[in-house]
Design a protein around this motif. Structure first.
Motif, PDB file in Angstrom:
ATOM      1  N   VAL A 121       0.757  -1.202  -0.049  1.00 10.42           N
ATOM      2  CA  VAL A 121      -0.121   0.037  -0.061  1.00 10.42           C
ATOM      3  C   VAL A 121       0.887   1.369   0.033  1.00 10.42           C
ATOM      4  N   PRO A 122       0.760   1.992  -0.970  1.00  9.97           N
ATOM      5  CA  PRO A 122       1.640   3.298  -1.123  1.00  9.97           C
ATOM      6  C   PRO A 122       0.963   4.311  -0.085  1.00  9.97           C
ATOM      7  N   LYS A 123       2.072   4.983   0.392  1.00 13.08           N
ATOM      8  CA  LYS A 123       1.853   6.250   1.308  1.00 13.08           C
ATOM      9  C   LYS A 123       1.242   5.676   2.587  1.00 13.08           C
ATOM     10  N   CYS A 124       1.773   4.721   2.953  1.00 11.65           N
ATOM     11  CA  CYS A 124       1.058   3.966   4.359  1.00 11.65           C
ATOM     12  C   CYS A 124       2.216   3.401   5.082  1.00 11.65           C
ATOM     13  N   GLY A 125       2.011   3.244   6.326  1.00 15.61           N
ATOM     14  CA  GLY A 125       2.918   2.828   7.316  1.00 15.61           C
ATOM     15  C   GLY A 125       2.582   1.354   7.930  1.00 15.61           C
ATOM     16  N   HIS A 126       2.753   1.069   9.340  1.00 16.44           N
ATOM     17  CA  HIS A 126       2.608  -0.253   9.724  1.00 16.44           C
ATOM     18  C   HIS A 126       0.866  -0.748   9.986  1.00 16.44           C
ATOM     19  N   LEU A 127       0.109   0.648  10.275  1.00 22.12           N
ATOM     20  CA  LEU A 127      -1.393   0.385  10.773  1.00 22.12           C
ATOM     21  C   LEU A 127      -2.029   0.784   9.547  1.00 22.12           C
ATOM     22  N   VAL A 128      -2.315  -0.208   8.649  1.00 19.79           N
ATOM     23  CA  VAL A 128      -2.869  -0.064   7.462  1.00 19.79           C
ATOM     24  C   VAL A 128      -4.224  -0.034   7.679  1.00 19.79           C
ATOM     25  N   PRO A 129      -5.167  -0.463   8.710  1.00 16.75           N
ATOM     26  CA  PRO A 129      -6.400  -0.498   9.083  1.00 16.75           C
ATOM     27  C   PRO A 129      -6.757   1.106   9.331  1.00 16.75           C
ATOM     28  N   LEU A 130      -5.773   1.992  10.020  1.00 16.43           N
ATOM     29  CA  LEU A 130      -6.220   3.369  10.333  1.00 16.43           C
ATOM     30  C   LEU A 130      -5.684   3.999   8.923  1.00 16.43           C
ATOM     31  N   GLU A 131      -4.619   3.816   8.399  1.00 20.37           N
ATOM     32  CA  GLU A 131      -3.983   4.689   7.473  1.00 20.37           C
ATOM     33  C   GLU A 131      -4.490   4.561   6.015  1.00 20.37           C
ATOM     34  N   ALA A 132      -5.085   3.337   5.708  1.00 17.05           N
ATOM     35  CA  ALA A 132      -5.568   3.161   4.362  1.00 17.05           C
ATOM     36  C   ALA A 132      -7.029   1.922   4.461  1.00 17.05           C
ATOM     37  N   PRO A 133      -8.051   2.689   5.234  1.00 19.94           N
ATOM     38  CA  PRO A 133      -8.945   1.659   5.381  1.00 19.94           C
ATOM     39  C   PRO A 133      -9.775   1.636   4.356  1.00 19.94           C
ATOM     40  N   GLU A 134      -9.949   2.380   3.079  1.00 22.96           N
ATOM     41  CA  GLU A 134     -10.803   2.235   1.927  1.00 22.96           C
ATOM     42  C   GLU A 134      -9.905   0.936   1.113  1.00 22.96           C
ATOM     43  N   ILE A 135      -8.660   0.853   0.963  1.00 19.19           N
ATOM     44  CA  ILE A 135      -7.845   0.180   0.469  1.00 19.19           C
ATOM     45  C   ILE A 135      -8.002  -1.497   1.043  1.00 19.19           C
ATOM     46  N   LEU A 136      -7.795  -1.362   2.257  1.00 12.90           N
ATOM     47  CA  LEU A 136      -8.120  -2.453   3.077  1.00 12.90           C
ATOM     48  C   LEU A 136      -9.415  -3.079   2.840  1.00 12.90           C
ATOM     49  N   ASN A 137     -10.322  -2.533   3.058  1.00  9.17           N
ATOM     50  CA  ASN A 137     -11.693  -2.785   3.033  1.00  9.17           C
ATOM     51  C   ASN A 137     -11.903  -3.570   1.427  1.00  9.17           C
ATOM     52  N   SER A 138     -11.369  -2.793   0.309  1.00  6.57           N
ATOM     53  CA  SER A 138     -11.581  -3.443  -0.869  1.00  6.57           C
ATOM     54  C   SER A 138     -10.759  -4.762  -1.022  1.00  6.57           C
ATOM     55  N   ALA A 139      -9.809  -4.798  -0.397  1.00  4.87           N
ATOM     56  CA  ALA A 139      -8.973  -5.861  -0.519  1.00  4.87           C
ATOM     57  C   ALA A 139      -9.702  -7.245   0.099  1.00  4.87           C
ATOM     58  N   LEU A 140     -10.172  -6.731   1.468  1.00  8.34           N
ATOM     59  CA  LEU A 140     -10.764  -7.856   2.286  1.00  8.34           C
ATOM     60  C   LEU A 140     -12.326  -8.268   1.358  1.00  8.34           C
ATOM     61  N   THR A 141     -12.876  -7.358   0.898  1.00  6.75           N
ATOM     62  CA  THR A 141     -14.157  -7.819   0.252  1.00  6.75           C
ATOM     63  C   THR A 141     -13.665  -8.841  -0.875  1.00  6.75           C
ATOM     64  N   THR A 142     -12.537  -8.442  -1.680  1.00  3.09           N
ATOM     65  CA  THR A 142     -12.093  -9.421  -2.804  1.00  3.09           C
ATOM     66  C   THR A 142     -11.618 -10.907  -1.941  1.00  3.09           C
ATOM     67  N   LEU A 143     -10.938 -10.818  -0.817  1.00  3.79           N
ATOM     68  CA  LEU A 143     -10.667 -12.011  -0.105  1.00  3.79           C
ATOM     69  C   LEU A 143     -11.968 -12.852   0.204  1.00  3.79           C
ATOM     70  N   PHE A 144     -12.567 -12.201   0.879  1.00  3.11           N
ATOM     71  CA  PHE A 144     -13.829 -13.012   1.447  1.00  3.11           C
ATOM     72  C   PHE A 144     -14.775 -13.449   0.470  1.00  3.11           C
ATOM     73  N   SER A 145     -14.406 -13.235  -0.753  1.00  4.60           N
ATOM     74  CA  SER A 145     -15.384 -13.436  -1.940  1.00  4.60           C
ATOM     75  C   SER A 145     -14.887 -14.776  -2.432  1.00  4.60           C
ATOM     76  N   ALA A 146     -13.690 -15.128  -2.112  1.00  5.52           N
ATOM     77  CA  ALA A 146     -12.794 -16.121  -2.777  1.00  5.52           C
ATOM     78  C   ALA A 146     -12.981 -17.367  -2.279  1.00  5.52           C
TER      79      ALA A 146
END
Length: 232
Positions: free
Chosen positions: A207-232
């Protein structure tokens, strides 16, 4: 999009609680059962994992950031049939080396000597990318203050005591995600990449422009990635 899991267990990072995953909880709560693991009642990952296994649904997706990733791997090792999906964020699968153990022991000494705030200052600076620090540091400090020095000591001891999970990765066949912030000051992307390669059914993301705490720093990117994951 239909999810192939009925429940998600979120596993917090060091000195974090459910507030770390607020965006994810809000995003998924209307679709599946969501809960947050208790990482405050025990001082070793084995006990944390047994507590989580006892309380979580029969099959459950695990989402772990940093320390939460170590706990997710411990749960997967103990109860592989109970895990439907696995997301490992800013974490690794190996045991601490001597240098890292020394840093954790230093953190414990700071907490025990009444210098907890000094540790928190350094933790915030290392964990958050510079561009996100002003926005998210207040919540990090709030969570740390609320959880306190005793929690830091217990969690650091739990982390130091963990085993290596590297030999377990090839047996984790469920859909998996390994994600890391490119500006993570606490995780080594080489370790993330190796871990992702060893997981048989894994997607790797930086994740660009992001540090250790992705759930705080990039929540929309993580939510999208998890949506894809949970659909697999």
């Amino acid at each position: 999009m239909a999810f192939k899991t009925d429940a998600i267990l979120f596993l917090p990072a060091l000195l974090c609680d459910s507030r770390l995953y607020k965006s994810m909880i809000n995003h998924f709560a209307d679709s599946v059962e969501v809960s947050v693991a208790d990482t405050l009642s025990d001082n070793n990952l084995r006990a944390m994992a047994e507590r989580a296994i006892h309380s979580m649904p029969e099959r459950c997706a695990l989402v772990g950031n940093s320390m939460g990733g170590y706990l997710a791997l411990e749960i997967a090792a103990r109860a592989p049939g109970r895990v439907s999906h696995l997301a490992l964020i800013g974490t690794n699968s190996h045991a601490d080396d001597a240098g890292v153990r020394t840093k954790r022991e230093q953190a414990i000494r700071l907490a025990e000597r009444g210098k907890f705030s000094s540790f928190v200052d350094g933790y915030v600076e290392s964990a958050l990318s510079f561009s996100n620090r002003a926005e998210h540091a207040p919540l990090m400090r709030e969570m740390a203050r609320d959880l306190g020095a005793d929690t830091l000591v217990a969690q650091q001891r739990a982390i130091m005591d963990r085993k290596s999970y590297e030999d377990d990765l090839s047996s984790i066949k469920v859909p998996s995600l390994v994600m890391v912030g490119r500006e993570d000051g606490l995780a080594d992307t080489a370790h993330q990449q190796t871990m992702a390669k060893r997981l048989p059914n894994c997607r790797y993301m930086e994740v660009p422009k992001c540090g250790h705490l992705v759930p705080l720093e990039a929540p929309e990117i993580l939510n999208s990635a998890l949506t894809t994951l949970f659909s697999a």
